[in-house]
Design an enzyme around this catalytic site. Sequence first.
Site, short mmCIF file in Angstrom:
data_model
loop_
_atom_site.label_atom_id
_atom_site.label_comp_id
_atom_site.label_asym_id
_atom_site.label_seq_id
_atom_site.Cartn_x
_atom_site.Cartn_y
_atom_site.Cartn_z
N HIS A 96 3.12 -11.26 -2.27
CA HIS A 96 2.14 -10.26 -2.22
C HIS A 96 1.10 -10.22 -1.33
O HIS A 96 0.55 -11.42 -1.16
CB HIS A 96 1.90 -9.84 -3.66
CG HIS A 96 1.12 -8.37 -3.53
ND1 HIS A 96 -0.34 -8.61 -3.56
CD2 HIS A 96 1.47 -7.39 -4.16
CE1 HIS A 96 -0.63 -7.43 -3.79
NE2 HIS A 96 0.43 -6.45 -4.26
N GLU A 144 3.88 -3.31 3.17
CA GLU A 144 2.57 -2.94 2.70
C GLU A 144 1.43 -3.31 3.65
O GLU A 144 1.03 -4.52 3.65
CB GLU A 144 2.18 -3.45 1.37
CG GLU A 144 3.02 -2.90 0.20
CD GLU A 144 2.46 -3.58 -1.11
OE1 GLU A 144 2.24 -2.76 -2.09
OE2 GLU A 144 2.37 -4.72 -1.29
#
Length: 225
Positions: A96, A144
């Site tokens: 992430h 992302e």
Amino acid sequence: MSDLKTPTVIINFKAYSEVDGIKAVDLAKVCEAVAEETGVSIAVCPPIAELGSVARSVDIPVFSQNVDPRTPGSATGWVTPSMIKGAGAYGSLINHSEHRFDNEIIEQCVKMCYEYDLIPLVCAESVEKAKAVAAFAPRFIAVEPPELIGGDISVTTANPKIVSDTVEAVKAVNGDVAVLCGAGVKNGQDVAKAIELGAEGVLLASGVVKAKDPKAVLLDLVSGI
């Protein structure tokens, strides 16, 4: 625990105060209720401290927010695949934007997840990164752009090309890898656009976790599927 089907909506709880303690279970149950009501596959990523509690409380897929390539034993403070499997997790986020790894570590994490029958979901900040990690054959890659995470403008509006280009690049490497998109996703229109661009779902956080009425937001999100 039910399987994760696409298109899907995955909610990352992050470490917001709104999901401290039992509140993580409460939000997971809201997500489960919407999944049951609508038939849309929804998964949740609670804080590590509440992973087991959430996994025991709902039947929807539950992901760990992180996993480290460590075996059981002398690994104080690390999150092992064995540990999250034992907690009842379905899979794990890897890399992430708030917890980056280099490609060698990502590959190790993906491999060890499969060894423990866990589903790896690798986050990537760019088309190039997504293409590189596709070679490791994770089940999912979520693109992302970090500059849009937590913002008010969805990646599908601000930079739709990164979504379609990531889908093309990943599928060229491994057609079995599903591409998700995240960063700024807030509503059903954003979800519908993501799917139109070739994504098989979305990964988001604050839009649901910090909402005054998470169920209403979730119902709006899944309306785009």
